[in-house]
Scaffold this active site. Structure first.
Site, PDB file in Angstrom:
ATOM      1  N   ASN A   9       0.855  -1.189   0.000  1.00 22.46           N
ATOM      2  CA  ASN A   9       0.000   0.000   0.000  1.00 22.46           C
ATOM      3  C   ASN A   9       0.896   1.245   0.000  1.00 22.46           C
ATOM      4  O   ASN A   9       1.722   1.414   0.905  1.00 22.46           O
ATOM      5  CB  ASN A   9      -0.894  -0.054   1.258  1.00 22.46           C
ATOM      6  CG  ASN A   9      -1.829   1.131   1.356  1.00 22.46           C
ATOM      7  OD1 ASN A   9      -1.423   2.253   1.085  1.00 22.46           O
ATOM      8  ND2 ASN A   9      -3.052   0.896   1.771  1.00 22.46           N
ATOM      9  N   HIS A  12       0.975   6.218   1.922  1.00 22.71           N
ATOM     10  CA  HIS A  12       1.711   7.173   2.760  1.00 22.71           C
ATOM     11  C   HIS A  12       2.915   7.799   2.070  1.00 22.71           C
ATOM     12  O   HIS A  12       3.517   8.719   2.613  1.00 22.71           O
ATOM     13  CB  HIS A  12       2.031   6.547   4.118  1.00 22.71           C
ATOM     14  CG  HIS A  12       0.752   6.299   4.869  1.00 22.71           C
ATOM     15  ND1 HIS A  12      -0.180   7.302   5.053  1.00 22.71           N
ATOM     16  CD2 HIS A  12       0.214   5.179   5.396  1.00 22.71           C
ATOM     17  CE1 HIS A  12      -1.227   6.796   5.693  1.00 22.71           C
ATOM     18  NE2 HIS A  12      -1.014   5.508   5.909  1.00 22.71           N
ATOM     19  N   ARG A  47      -9.341   8.216  -0.741  1.00 25.23           N
ATOM     20  CA  ARG A  47     -10.303   8.606   0.299  1.00 25.23           C
ATOM     21  C   ARG A  47     -11.161   9.754  -0.194  1.00 25.23           C
ATOM     22  O   ARG A  47     -10.743  10.549  -1.041  1.00 25.23           O
ATOM     23  CB  ARG A  47      -9.561   9.024   1.577  1.00 25.23           C
ATOM     24  CG  ARG A  47      -8.832   7.885   2.257  1.00 25.23           C
ATOM     25  CD  ARG A  47      -8.283   8.327   3.602  1.00 25.23           C
ATOM     26  NE  ARG A  47      -9.338   8.478   4.581  1.00 25.23           N
ATOM     27  CZ  ARG A  47      -9.601   7.609   5.548  1.00 25.23           C
ATOM     28  NH1 ARG A  47      -8.861   6.529   5.703  1.00 25.23           N
ATOM     29  NH2 ARG A  47     -10.587   7.821   6.392  1.00 25.23           N
ATOM     30  N   ARG A  51      -6.974  12.840   1.188  1.00 22.59           N
ATOM     31  CA  ARG A  51      -5.891  13.283   2.062  1.00 22.59           C
ATOM     32  C   ARG A  51      -4.532  12.725   1.656  1.00 22.59           C
ATOM     33  O   ARG A  51      -3.514  13.280   2.004  1.00 22.59           O
ATOM     34  CB  ARG A  51      -6.182  12.940   3.532  1.00 22.59           C
ATOM     35  CG  ARG A  51      -6.110  11.475   3.837  1.00 22.59           C
ATOM     36  CD  ARG A  51      -6.311  11.212   5.312  1.00 22.59           C
ATOM     37  NE  ARG A  51      -7.687  11.499   5.720  1.00 22.59           N
ATOM     38  CZ  ARG A  51      -8.258  10.964   6.793  1.00 22.59           C
ATOM     39  NH1 ARG A  51      -7.576  10.136   7.561  1.00 22.59           N
ATOM     40  NH2 ARG A  51      -9.505  11.238   7.101  1.00 22.59           N
ATOM     41  N   HIS A  52      -4.521  11.590   0.960  1.00 20.13           N
ATOM     42  CA  HIS A  52      -3.222  11.121   0.452  1.00 20.13           C
ATOM     43  C   HIS A  52      -3.294  10.876  -1.062  1.00 20.13           C
ATOM     44  O   HIS A  52      -2.905  11.727  -1.844  1.00 20.13           O
ATOM     45  CB  HIS A  52      -2.645   9.933   1.248  1.00 20.13           C
ATOM     46  CG  HIS A  52      -3.623   8.906   1.751  1.00 20.13           C
ATOM     47  ND1 HIS A  52      -4.433   8.192   0.921  1.00 20.13           N
ATOM     48  CD2 HIS A  52      -3.889   8.469   3.025  1.00 20.13           C
ATOM     49  CE1 HIS A  52      -5.158   7.364   1.641  1.00 20.13           C
ATOM     50  NE2 HIS A  52      -4.872   7.506   2.917  1.00 20.13           N
ATOM     51  N   THR A 102      -7.126   6.509  10.319  1.00 22.37           N
ATOM     52  CA  THR A 102      -6.983   5.436   9.344  1.00 22.37           C
ATOM     53  C   THR A 102      -8.263   4.620   9.411  1.00 22.37           C
ATOM     54  O   THR A 102      -9.181   4.962  10.141  1.00 22.37           O
ATOM     55  CB  THR A 102      -5.725   4.595   9.649  1.00 22.37           C
ATOM     56  OG1 THR A 102      -5.623   3.549   8.685  1.00 22.37           O
ATOM     57  CG2 THR A 102      -5.754   3.997  11.039  1.00 22.37           C
ATOM     58  N   GLY A 197      -1.901  -2.484   9.815  1.00 18.09           N
ATOM     59  CA  GLY A 197      -1.003  -2.375  10.967  1.00 18.09           C
ATOM     60  C   GLY A 197       0.065  -3.458  11.055  1.00 18.09           C
ATOM     61  O   GLY A 197       0.799  -3.507  12.041  1.00 18.09           O
ATOM     62  N   GLY A 218       1.118  -1.397   4.315  1.00 14.55           N
ATOM     63  CA  GLY A 218       1.551  -0.098   3.835  1.00 14.55           C
ATOM     64  C   GLY A 218       2.366   0.713   4.818  1.00 14.55           C
ATOM     65  O   GLY A 218       3.573   0.872   4.667  1.00 14.55           O
ATOM     66  N   HIS A 219       1.713   1.199   5.849  1.00 17.44           N
ATOM     67  CA  HIS A 219       2.318   2.194   6.732  1.00 17.44           C
ATOM     68  C   HIS A 219       3.684   1.778   7.249  1.00 17.44           C
ATOM     69  O   HIS A 219       4.660   2.538   7.160  1.00 17.44           O
ATOM     70  CB  HIS A 219       1.353   2.480   7.897  1.00 17.44           C
ATOM     71  CG  HIS A 219       1.867   3.497   8.859  1.00 17.44           C
ATOM     72  ND1 HIS A 219       2.449   3.155  10.051  1.00 17.44           N
ATOM     73  CD2 HIS A 219       1.917   4.841   8.777  1.00 17.44           C
ATOM     74  CE1 HIS A 219       2.834   4.258  10.675  1.00 17.44           C
ATOM     75  NE2 HIS A 219       2.515   5.289   9.926  1.00 17.44           N
TER      76      HIS A 219
HETATM   77  N1  PXP Z   1      -5.919  -3.178   4.072  1.00 16.49           N
HETATM   78  C1  PXP Z   1      -6.886  -2.234   4.108  1.00 16.49           C
HETATM   79  C2  PXP Z   1      -8.257  -2.606   3.680  1.00 16.49           C
HETATM   80  C3  PXP Z   1      -6.586  -0.920   4.521  1.00 16.49           C
HETATM   81  O1  PXP Z   1      -7.562   0.013   4.555  1.00 16.49           O
HETATM   82  C4  PXP Z   1      -5.267  -0.583   4.857  1.00 16.49           C
HETATM   83  C5  PXP Z   1      -4.908   0.814   5.252  1.00 16.49           C
HETATM   84  O2  PXP Z   1      -5.192   1.676   4.220  1.00 16.49           O
HETATM   85  C6  PXP Z   1      -4.292  -1.594   4.785  1.00 16.49           C
HETATM   86  C7  PXP Z   1      -4.660  -2.884   4.407  1.00 16.49           C
HETATM   87  C8  PXP Z   1      -2.851  -1.339   5.103  1.00 16.49           C
HETATM   88  O3  PXP Z   1      -2.705  -0.971   6.433  1.00 16.49           O
HETATM   89  P1  PXP Z   1      -1.334  -0.412   6.927  1.00 16.49           P
HETATM   90  O4  PXP Z   1      -1.046   0.847   6.165  1.00 16.49           O
HETATM   91  O5  PXP Z   1      -1.557  -0.168   8.381  1.00 16.49           O
HETATM   92  O6  PXP Z   1      -0.294  -1.476   6.680  1.00 16.49           O
END
Ligand code: PXP
Length: 246
Positions: A9, A12, A47, A51-52, A102, A197, A218-219
Site C-alpha cells: 500500500n 503514505h 479517500r 488526504r493522500h 486510518t 497495521g 503499507g504504513h
Molecule cells: N488493508 C486495508 C483494507 C486498509 O484500509 C489498509 C490501510 O489503508 C491496509 C490494508 C494497510 O494498512 P497499513 O497501512 O496499516 O499497513
C-alpha cells in the site's frame, strides 16, 4: 500451501508528498519500485477527502503498473463511478469516516446487506474482484458471502494494536478469532486476505494461516523504507512471509 501474495500500500508516500504540496515523493515511482522489489500487487486508497492518494495518482497507477491494482474505496456513488471508469483488477470496500486517522474497523455488512449487494453488483459485472474489509466476525463474513463478494480482507488492526501495547491475552484472542474466521470464510468459498497495521513482528502468525492468500501492508513498509530503502523493507517482509509458508 499457495503462494502468499504481498500487496504494498503506497498511500503514505502520497501523505508525505502532500505534507509539502508539489510532486515529491512520487507514489507512482514508489509503486514501480515496489513492483521491482517483488510486490505482487499495489494497493491504494482514494479517500473521500483525498488526504493522500489523488485522482491523478489512480490514473497514473493504472497506466504504469504491470501488477494488479487493488483500489480501496468507500461504498459511495462517487467512488463506484471512478472504479467503473478504471476497472482495476480488484476493489476493496472499506468503511470511511472523515474524522478517523486510518480505517478503524471492518465494514458493517450484515445491517447493509441489500444496499451493499446492489453496490457491488456493477463492480463485479465490470470484472473487478470485490473484496470486503471486515472484522473477524461470523455474522459479517456470512453476510459478505451472501452479497456476492469474492474476497474478504480480515482487519488485523486490533491484533496489531494489542501486540504493540503488550496486551498479550487480547492479542492471542484476536489471532484465534482471525484463525477461526479465515477457515470459515474459506469453507464458504471466499478468498481470504488480511491487513492493517502489520509489521515485521506481527506478520508471521497471520501469514501462517493456510487460507490467507494475500496480505496488504503499507504504513510500516513506507516508514521502514526511510531506514533501509523501499526494496530492502519489502524484501525483509517477503522473507518473513516465505519463512512461515515453507
Ligand atoms: N488493508 C486495508 C483494507 C486498509 O484500509 C489498509 C490501510 O489503508 C491496509 C490494508 C494497510 O494498512 P497499513 O497501512 O496499516 O499497513
Amino acid at each position: 500451501m499457495t503462494h502468499l501474495r504481498l500487496g504494498v500500500n503506497i498511500d503514505h508516500v502520497a501523505t508525505v508528498r502532500n505534507a509539502r504540496g508539489g510532486a515529491f515523493p512520487d507514489p507512482i515511482r514508489a509503486a514501480k519500485l515496489a513492483e521491482e522489489a517483488g510486490a505482487d500487487g499495489i494497493t491504494a486508497h482514494l479517500r473521500e477527502d483525498r488526504r493522500h492518494i489523488s485522482d491523478a495518482d489512480i490514473d497514473g497507477l493504472m497506466a504504469a503498473l504491470n501488477v494488479p491494482l487493488n483500489f480501496e474505496m468507500a461504498a459511495t456513488d462517487e467512488m463506484q463511478k471512478i472504479a467503473l471508469r478504471h476497472k482495476p483488477h480488484a476493489v476493496c470496500i472499506v468503511p470511511e469516516k472523515r474524522e478517523e486517522r486510518t480505517t478503524e474497523g471492518g465494514l458493517e455488512v450484515a445491517r447493509e446487506e441489500n444496499k451493499l449487494a446492489h453496490f457491488i453488483a456493477p463492480l463485479r459485472e465490470a470484472g473487478c474482484r470485490v473484496s470486503i474489509f471486515i472484522a473477524a466476525d461470523k455474522r459479517q463474513i456470512e453476510a459478505a458471502h451472501r452479497i456476492g463478494a469474492q474476497v474478504i480482507e480480515l482487519h488485523t488492526g486490533a491484533y496489531c494494536d494489542a501486540h504493540s501495547e503488550g496486551r498479550i491475552q487480547d492479542r492471542d484472542r484476536e489471532l484465534e478469532a482471525m484463525r477461526e474466521m479465515a477457515a470459515l470464510a474459506h469453507d464458504l468459498g471466499l478468498e481470504v486476505h488480511a491487513g492493517h497495521g502489520l509489521n515485521y513482528e506481527t506478520v508471521q502468525p497471520v501469514a501462517a494461516f493456510p487460507q490467507v492468500a494475500e496480505l496488504n501492508i503499507g504504513h510500516f513498509l513506507i516508514g521502514e523504507a526511510i531506514f533501509r530503502g523501499l526494496e530492502g523493507a519489502i524484501a525483509e517482509m517477503r522473507r518473513l512471509m516465505d519463512e512461515v509458508r515453507t
